[in-house]
Motif scaffolding. Structure first.
Motif, PDB file in Angstrom:
ATOM      1  N   GLY A 341      29.404 -88.445  20.227  1.00 25.24           N
ATOM      2  CA  GLY A 341      28.241 -88.824  21.027  1.00 25.24           C
ATOM      3  C   GLY A 341      27.193 -87.730  21.020  1.00 25.24           C
ATOM      4  N   SER A 342      26.370 -87.705  22.076  1.00 24.17           N
ATOM      5  CA  SER A 342      25.267 -86.742  22.157  1.00 24.17           C
ATOM      6  C   SER A 342      25.404 -85.860  23.391  1.00 24.17           C
ATOM      7  N   VAL A 343      24.903 -84.626  23.277  1.00 21.17           N
ATOM      8  CA  VAL A 343      24.926 -83.700  24.407  1.00 21.17           C
ATOM      9  C   VAL A 343      23.547 -83.046  24.522  1.00 21.17           C
ATOM     10  N   LYS A 344      23.130 -82.798  25.757  1.00 18.27           N
ATOM     11  CA  LYS A 344      21.840 -82.170  26.013  1.00 18.27           C
ATOM     12  C   LYS A 344      22.013 -80.668  26.123  1.00 18.27           C
ATOM     13  N   ILE A 345      21.101 -79.928  25.483  1.00 22.28           N
ATOM     14  CA  ILE A 345      21.157 -78.467  25.469  1.00 22.28           C
ATOM     15  C   ILE A 345      19.788 -77.912  25.846  1.00 22.28           C
ATOM     16  N   LEU A 346      19.771 -76.933  26.728  1.00 20.73           N
ATOM     17  CA  LEU A 346      18.524 -76.270  27.112  1.00 20.73           C
ATOM     18  C   LEU A 346      18.533 -74.837  26.589  1.00 20.73           C
ATOM     19  N   ALA A 347      17.388 -74.398  26.093  1.00 17.55           N
ATOM     20  CA  ALA A 347      17.255 -73.011  25.625  1.00 17.55           C
ATOM     21  C   ALA A 347      16.047 -72.394  26.314  1.00 17.55           C
ATOM     22  N   PHE A 348      16.262 -71.269  27.005  1.00 19.41           N
ATOM     23  CA  PHE A 348      15.144 -70.592  27.654  1.00 19.41           C
ATOM     24  C   PHE A 348      14.178 -70.092  26.591  1.00 19.41           C
ATOM     25  N   ALA A 349      12.947 -69.864  26.997  1.00 14.59           N
ATOM     26  CA  ALA A 349      11.845 -69.617  26.053  1.00 14.59           C
ATOM     27  C   ALA A 349      12.167 -68.557  25.001  1.00 14.59           C
ATOM     28  N   LYS A 350      12.716 -67.425  25.425  1.00  8.48           N
ATOM     29  CA  LYS A 350      12.981 -66.331  24.487  1.00  8.48           C
ATOM     30  C   LYS A 350      14.019 -66.742  23.446  1.00  8.48           C
ATOM     31  N   THR A 351      15.075 -67.397  23.910  1.00 10.03           N
ATOM     32  CA  THR A 351      16.127 -67.857  22.996  1.00 10.03           C
ATOM     33  C   THR A 351      15.596 -68.941  22.065  1.00 10.03           C
ATOM     34  N   TYR A 352      14.827 -69.892  22.647  1.00 12.03           N
ATOM     35  CA  TYR A 352      14.310 -71.013  21.855  1.00 12.03           C
ATOM     36  C   TYR A 352      13.401 -70.521  20.734  1.00 12.03           C
ATOM     37  N   GLU A 353      12.577 -69.532  21.041  1.00  9.27           N
ATOM     38  CA  GLU A 353      11.667 -68.994  20.029  1.00  9.27           C
ATOM     39  C   GLU A 353      12.459 -68.392  18.862  1.00  9.27           C
ATOM     40  N   ARG A 354      13.595 -67.784  19.181  1.00  7.02           N
ATOM     41  CA  ARG A 354      14.410 -67.138  18.148  1.00  7.02           C
ATOM     42  C   ARG A 354      15.141 -68.154  17.275  1.00  7.02           C
ATOM     43  N   VAL A 355      15.633 -69.241  17.883  1.00  7.89           N
ATOM     44  CA  VAL A 355      16.477 -70.190  17.130  1.00  7.89           C
ATOM     45  C   VAL A 355      15.722 -71.432  16.669  1.00  7.89           C
ATOM     46  N   ARG A 356      14.468 -71.579  17.078  1.00 13.11           N
ATOM     47  CA  ARG A 356      13.702 -72.793  16.805  1.00 13.11           C
ATOM     48  C   ARG A 356      13.681 -73.195  15.328  1.00 13.11           C
ATOM     49  N   PRO A 357      13.549 -72.270  14.361  1.00 12.82           N
ATOM     50  CA  PRO A 357      13.516 -72.675  12.950  1.00 12.82           C
ATOM     51  C   PRO A 357      14.756 -73.448  12.502  1.00 12.82           C
ATOM     52  N   GLN A 372      26.616 -75.889  32.207  1.00  8.64           N
ATOM     53  CA  GLN A 372      26.085 -76.012  33.567  1.00  8.64           C
ATOM     54  C   GLN A 372      26.470 -77.410  34.040  1.00  8.64           C
ATOM     55  N   ASN A 373      27.401 -77.469  34.961  1.00 12.49           N
ATOM     56  CA  ASN A 373      27.946 -78.762  35.388  1.00 12.49           C
ATOM     57  C   ASN A 373      28.129 -78.772  36.899  1.00 12.49           C
ATOM     58  N   ASP A 374      27.286 -79.539  37.572  1.00 10.12           N
ATOM     59  CA  ASP A 374      27.458 -79.719  39.010  1.00 10.12           C
ATOM     60  C   ASP A 374      27.344 -81.193  39.339  1.00 10.12           C
ATOM     61  N   GLU A 375      27.631 -81.521  40.581  1.00 10.04           N
ATOM     62  CA  GLU A 375      27.693 -82.927  40.974  1.00 10.04           C
ATOM     63  C   GLU A 375      26.348 -83.627  40.927  1.00 10.04           C
ATOM     64  N   GLU A 376      25.282 -82.893  41.107  1.00  6.47           N
ATOM     65  CA  GLU A 376      23.976 -83.509  41.276  1.00  6.47           C
ATOM     66  C   GLU A 376      23.279 -83.817  39.947  1.00  6.47           C
ATOM     67  N   ARG A 377      23.695 -83.163  38.836  1.00  6.73           N
ATOM     68  CA  ARG A 377      23.007 -83.334  37.560  1.00  6.73           C
ATOM     69  C   ARG A 377      24.004 -83.593  36.445  1.00  6.73           C
ATOM     70  N   GLU A 378      23.495 -84.042  35.319  1.00 10.54           N
ATOM     71  CA  GLU A 378      24.366 -84.224  34.158  1.00 10.54           C
ATOM     72  C   GLU A 378      24.792 -82.866  33.616  1.00 10.54           C
ATOM     73  N   ALA A 379      25.968 -82.831  33.003  1.00 11.10           N
ATOM     74  CA  ALA A 379      26.461 -81.585  32.421  1.00 11.10           C
ATOM     75  C   ALA A 379      25.657 -81.260  31.159  1.00 11.10           C
ATOM     76  N   ILE A 380      25.216 -80.017  31.046  1.00  7.74           N
ATOM     77  CA  ILE A 380      24.425 -79.588  29.901  1.00  7.74           C
ATOM     78  C   ILE A 380      24.939 -78.230  29.411  1.00  7.74           C
ATOM     79  N   ILE A 381      24.359 -77.764  28.304  1.00  6.40           N
ATOM     80  CA  ILE A 381      24.691 -76.442  27.780  1.00  6.40           C
ATOM     81  C   ILE A 381      23.434 -75.578  27.816  1.00  6.40           C
TER      82      ILE A 381
END
Length: 483
Positions: A341-357, A372-381
């Motif tokens: 299936g699919s999973v959602k991943i967030l990258a903070f600005a500094k990390t995203y700029e480095r890995v974006r290519p 990051q997994n809590d009751e109120e939101r979907e689990a993400i990385i």
């Protein structure tokens, strides 16, 4: 309010929260006139329900159904899985999960087929045939008409015969195109690419002839004998089949899942070597999710992956874009798809700029991060590092009986390897001498399915082996480490 918090602790399977309420429960019971012993006894009865518990009638019904389904899955696995997938026709998430189970069980899945398939999933010669109703933008009425026409007048012989017979039921060009690209016309002559090129011309011709017939006009076709009619048919163009990833991409677009295979099939061993989590573990039921969405814990609706866990996932980048939070902070929003299936991943600005290519749509990558997994939101990385599949070192081992055999076949091997561009290492193993020789960069090759098949054909499948090397990731401090 206190009682509801107690109920919530049990319902959410939070034993530690429940135990924290014991003192308050006992003190409240004492105020209501109960003894301390009685209150503690009642509380002890409630504790197991913070694990998993329900009333006996519910348990009995569950057990009865569990035994029935276990029996069917054991003795009628094909029929069972076909019925199971039919029950979730509108949920590509669930179907993808069950397809994965089928593949792990050695059950082969066939594409939908206008000649041999049904509206629902069905069993076909020891395999499961995908249901025609699961194809997007092909109405249930059209599916019924296609099956009814086949049952009344026999199998469809070729593309022109199919179009001639189904367009009288108002099947339009989009319907025919989707049937072609989903694989539903594979049993007819020609590959999917050939049919996609020619179907519009055939439909125009058929519609023109039907119009003339309605007007009472005769055509050359009406005067021709059977042999001449065959010559007058629109012939298929010369065209090779779509590239594999395009071929599979159309299946996913039209059915929500890959049916004939998966773009990651050639990388299963590599994935097993490097990942420790899968997309399906992050799935959970949100308030607005469909009733049949995957839920790891049917009581809590929570994803099974632990908050704060350090994970590596691997798959295909389906989407990657720069977004901004309500406070104006930049971050990367990434959707990664693996075999489950699919999973959602967030990258903070500094990390995203480095890995974006590395995150262009369609790229195959491994992503390391923290859950990051809590009751109120979907689990993400929360992303820490990204590596391309191409960064993974692979070794292709070729075994020879002894040094003499290797020397006799060395020129043949090197000749083949020269045409197998890639970054993977070639290793020679001599069985009798138990000798290993790591060839240099001049002998690098790509460990693709086609190349491995070629080597297997020349030197025997038992003499070819691929060894995947573990990846190295950067930790949060930028240091390299092996996962």
């Amino acid at each position: 309010g206190g009682a509801d918090m107690l109920r919530r602790a049990m319902g959410k399977k939070k034993a530690e929260v429940l135990m924290g309420k014991k003192k308050e429960f006992v003190e409240g019971a004492l105020k209501e006139g109960f003894t301390k012993e009685h209150a503690e006894d009642i509380f002890e009865i409630m504790i197991p329900f913070a694990g998993y518990g329900f009333n006996k009638s519910h348990s009995a019904a569950y057990s009865y159904v569990a035994v029935q389904t276990a029996y069917l899955k054991k003795y009628y696995p094909l029929e069972y899985m076909a019925a199971l997938m039919t029950s979730v026709l509108n949920s590509s998430t669930k179907i993808a999960e069950y397809i994965s189970v089928c593949r792990e069980s050695g059950i082969e899945l066939l594409p939908p087929d206008v000649n041999y398939g049904d509206a629902d999933f069905s069993v076909d010669n020891g395999k499961i045939r995908y249901g025609l109703s699961a194809i997007k933008s092909v109405g249930s009425g059209t599916i019924r008409d296609i099956i009814k026409e086949r049952e009344q007048n026999g199998l469809y012989h070729d593309l022109e015969d199919f179009i001639t017979r189904v367009t009288k039921y108002d099947a339009n060009k989009r319907t025919v195109e989707n049937l072609i690209k989903s694989g539903a016309l594979d049993s007819l002559e020609g590959n999917r690419h050939q049919k996609a090129i020619i179907y519009q011309k055939i439909m125009d011709s058929v519609n023109q002839n039907r119009k003339h017939s309605m007007d009472g006009q005769m055509s050359l076709f009406d005067f021709a004998n059977d042999e001449q009619k065959e010559e007058l048919k629109v012939s298929l163009p010369e065209a090779e089949e779509y590239p594999r990833e395009v071929f599979l991409g159309y299946e996913r677009e039209l059915m929500g899942v890959y049916v004939s295979g998966h773009p990651l099939d050639d990388y299963i061993d590599l994935l097993k070597k490097n990942v420790n989590a899968h997309a399906i573990e992050f799935a959970a039921k949100s308030d607005d999710a469909e009733a049949d969405d995957f839920v790891t814990d049917t009581e809590t609706g929570a994803a099974s992956i632990s908050d704060g866990a350090e994970v590596v996932v691997g798959g295909i980048v389906m989407d990657s874009e720069l977004r901004y939070s309500g406070k104006g902070n930049a971050y990367g929003n990434i959707i990664l798809e693996d075999l489950t299936g699919s999973v959602k991943i967030l990258a903070f600005a500094k990390t995203y700029e480095r890995v974006r290519p590395l995150l262009a749509e369609g790229n195959k990558v491994f992503i390391k991060g923290r859950v990051q997994n809590d009751e109120e939101r979907e689990a993400i990385i929360i992303c820490e590092d990204v590596k391309s599949f191409d960064d993974c070192r692979r070794e292709v081992w070729v075994q020879f009986l002894n040094k003499s055999e290797y020397e006799n076949k060395e020129s043949e091997l090197t000749g083949l390897v020269k045409g197998m561009d890639g970054k993977d290492d070639l290793v020679i193993f001599l069985k009798e001498e138990k000798a290993v020789k790591h060839m240099g960069a001049n002998y690098s090759l790509g460990a693709t399915g086609d190349n491995l098949a070629t080597l297997s054909g020349k030197f025997g499948a038992d003499n070819i082996r691929v060894v995947d090397k573990k990846l190295e990731f950067a930790d949060r401090n930028g240091q390299r480490n092996k996962w």
